[in-house]
Design a protein around this motif. Sequence first.
Motif, PDB file in Angstrom:
ATOM      1  N   LEU A 291       0.827  -1.060   0.095  1.00 18.50           N
ATOM      2  CA  LEU A 291      -0.058  -0.460  -0.025  1.00 18.50           C
ATOM      3  C   LEU A 291       1.081   1.054   0.074  1.00 18.50           C
ATOM      4  O   LEU A 291       0.467   2.240  -1.103  1.00 18.50           O
ATOM      5  CB  LEU A 291      -0.830  -0.115   1.881  1.00 18.50           C
ATOM      6  CG  LEU A 291      -2.171  -0.907   1.396  1.00 18.50           C
ATOM      7  CD1 LEU A 291      -2.697  -0.820   2.599  1.00 18.50           C
ATOM      8  CD2 LEU A 291      -2.760  -0.917   0.338  1.00 18.50           C
ATOM      9  N   LEU A 292       1.973   1.040   1.016  1.00 13.67           N
ATOM     10  CA  LEU A 292       2.744   2.471   0.768  1.00 13.67           C
ATOM     11  C   LEU A 292       4.417   1.899   0.844  1.00 13.67           C
ATOM     12  O   LEU A 292       5.004   1.678   1.335  1.00 13.67           O
ATOM     13  CB  LEU A 292       2.335   2.954   2.012  1.00 13.67           C
ATOM     14  CG  LEU A 292       1.263   3.771   2.807  1.00 13.67           C
ATOM     15  CD1 LEU A 292       1.490   3.570   4.295  1.00 13.67           C
ATOM     16  CD2 LEU A 292       1.024   4.764   1.930  1.00 13.67           C
ATOM     17  N   PRO A 293       4.781   2.108  -0.608  1.00 10.09           N
ATOM     18  CA  PRO A 293       6.550   1.579  -0.901  1.00 10.09           C
ATOM     19  C   PRO A 293       6.540   2.119  -0.027  1.00 10.09           C
ATOM     20  O   PRO A 293       8.502   1.269  -0.415  1.00 10.09           O
ATOM     21  CB  PRO A 293       5.714   1.564  -2.362  1.00 10.09           C
ATOM     22  CG  PRO A 293       4.718   1.983  -3.171  1.00 10.09           C
ATOM     23  CD  PRO A 293       4.255   2.431  -1.463  1.00 10.09           C
ATOM     24  N   ALA A 294       7.340   2.839  -0.289  1.00  9.75           N
ATOM     25  CA  ALA A 294       7.706   4.121   0.693  1.00  9.75           C
ATOM     26  C   ALA A 294       8.039   4.092   2.180  1.00  9.75           C
ATOM     27  O   ALA A 294       9.101   4.385   2.787  1.00  9.75           O
ATOM     28  CB  ALA A 294       8.317   5.723   0.301  1.00  9.75           C
TER      29      ALA A 294
END
Length: 117
Positions: free
Chosen positions: A111-114
Amino acid sequence: MKIKPPRQAQEWSYSSHRESIGKSLFSSGIRSNKKTHINCGSSARMTGNVCANANQIRRQGRWNNTAINDAYLTNLPREFVRSMAGSPTYGRFFYLARAAFNPPTSLCKKLLPAIGD
Protein backbone atom coordinates in the motif's frame (compact mmCIF):
# COMPACT_ATOMS: atom_id res chain seq x y z
CA MET A 1 4.55 54.99 36.40
CA LYS A 2 1.06 55.31 35.02
CA ILE A 3 -0.83 52.18 33.96
CA LYS A 4 -3.12 52.71 31.01
CA PRO A 5 -6.50 51.03 31.07
CA PRO A 6 -7.14 48.57 28.25
CA ARG A 7 -8.64 49.99 25.10
CA GLN A 8 -12.38 49.69 24.96
CA ALA A 9 -13.52 47.05 22.50
CA GLN A 10 -15.41 48.47 19.58
CA GLU A 11 -18.13 46.70 17.70
CA TRP A 12 -16.90 45.32 14.40
CA SER A 13 -19.02 46.28 11.43
CA TYR A 14 -20.60 43.50 9.41
CA SER A 15 -18.82 44.57 6.23
CA SER A 16 -15.40 44.63 7.93
CA HIS A 17 -16.03 41.21 9.44
CA ARG A 18 -17.15 39.77 6.08
CA GLU A 19 -14.23 41.32 4.20
CA SER A 20 -11.68 40.05 6.70
CA ILE A 21 -12.99 36.49 6.58
CA GLY A 22 -13.22 36.66 2.79
CA LYS A 23 -9.55 37.67 2.53
CA SER A 24 -8.52 34.87 4.90
CA LEU A 25 -10.44 32.27 2.92
CA PHE A 26 -9.11 33.57 -0.40
CA SER A 27 -5.49 33.56 0.79
CA SER A 28 -5.99 29.98 2.00
CA GLY A 29 -7.38 28.90 -1.37
CA ILE A 30 -10.83 28.21 0.07
CA ARG A 31 -13.81 29.12 -2.08
CA SER A 32 -17.06 29.64 -0.24
CA ASN A 33 -20.22 31.62 -0.71
CA LYS A 34 -20.51 31.80 3.04
CA LYS A 35 -18.32 34.28 4.81
CA THR A 36 -19.67 35.36 8.17
CA HIS A 37 -21.62 32.15 8.76
CA ILE A 38 -18.97 29.70 7.60
CA ASN A 39 -18.35 28.34 11.11
CA CYS A 40 -22.01 27.94 12.07
CA GLY A 41 -22.55 24.60 10.35
CA SER A 42 -19.30 23.06 11.53
CA SER A 43 -19.88 24.15 15.12
CA ALA A 44 -23.39 22.65 15.07
CA ARG A 45 -22.08 19.37 13.63
CA MET A 46 -19.17 19.23 16.09
CA THR A 47 -21.58 19.79 18.96
CA GLY A 48 -23.66 16.94 17.59
CA ASN A 49 -20.57 14.72 17.49
CA VAL A 50 -20.30 14.96 21.27
CA CYS A 51 -23.87 13.70 21.53
CA ALA A 52 -25.68 16.94 22.16
CA ASN A 53 -29.28 16.76 21.05
CA ALA A 54 -30.88 19.17 18.60
CA ASN A 55 -32.41 21.30 21.36
CA GLN A 56 -29.02 21.80 23.01
CA ILE A 57 -27.40 22.65 19.67
CA ARG A 58 -30.20 25.10 18.89
CA ARG A 59 -29.69 26.85 22.23
CA GLN A 60 -25.91 26.94 21.77
CA GLY A 61 -26.21 28.72 18.43
CA ARG A 62 -29.38 30.65 19.26
CA TRP A 63 -31.02 29.21 16.14
CA ASN A 64 -34.65 28.53 15.40
CA ASN A 65 -35.91 25.15 14.18
CA THR A 66 -35.77 26.07 10.51
CA ALA A 67 -32.22 27.42 10.58
CA ILE A 68 -30.73 24.52 12.47
CA ASN A 69 -32.44 21.81 10.41
CA ASP A 70 -32.16 23.38 6.97
CA ALA A 71 -28.77 25.02 7.12
CA TYR A 72 -26.56 23.62 9.83
CA LEU A 73 -27.31 19.97 10.58
CA THR A 74 -27.58 16.97 8.35
CA ASN A 75 -30.92 15.24 8.37
CA LEU A 76 -29.37 11.96 9.46
CA PRO A 77 -30.66 10.58 12.75
CA ARG A 78 -27.41 10.60 14.75
CA GLU A 79 -28.44 8.10 17.42
CA PHE A 80 -29.62 5.60 14.82
CA VAL A 81 -26.45 5.95 12.76
CA ARG A 82 -24.29 5.46 15.87
CA SER A 83 -26.22 2.35 16.88
CA MET A 84 -25.96 0.86 13.37
CA ALA A 85 -22.19 1.44 13.49
CA GLY A 86 -22.03 -0.46 16.76
CA SER A 87 -21.27 2.58 18.89
CA PRO A 88 -23.20 3.59 22.00
CA THR A 89 -25.80 6.25 21.38
CA TYR A 90 -24.81 8.22 24.48
CA GLY A 91 -21.65 9.97 25.58
CA ARG A 92 -18.39 10.25 23.72
CA PHE A 93 -17.57 6.56 23.56
CA PHE A 94 -16.35 5.34 20.22
CA TYR A 95 -14.34 2.21 19.64
CA LEU A 96 -13.08 1.06 16.28
CA ALA A 97 -12.00 -2.55 16.45
CA ARG A 98 -10.00 -2.15 13.23
CA ALA A 99 -7.86 0.52 14.93
CA ALA A 100 -6.39 -2.20 17.18
CA PHE A 101 -5.44 -4.38 14.19
CA ASN A 102 -1.83 -4.24 13.02
CA PRO A 103 -1.68 -5.20 9.35
CA PRO A 104 1.24 -7.34 8.17
CA THR A 105 4.31 -5.46 6.96
CA SER A 106 3.97 -7.04 3.51
CA LEU A 107 0.54 -5.43 3.08
CA CYS A 108 1.85 -2.08 4.32
CA LYS A 109 4.67 -2.19 1.79
CA LYS A 110 2.21 -2.90 -1.02
CA LEU A 111 0.00 0.00 0.00
CA LEU A 112 2.82 2.39 0.86
CA PRO A 113 5.95 1.34 -1.06
CA ALA A 114 8.11 4.05 0.53
CA ILE A 115 7.36 2.77 4.04
CA GLY A 116 10.75 1.14 4.43
CA ASP A 117 12.68 4.24 3.31
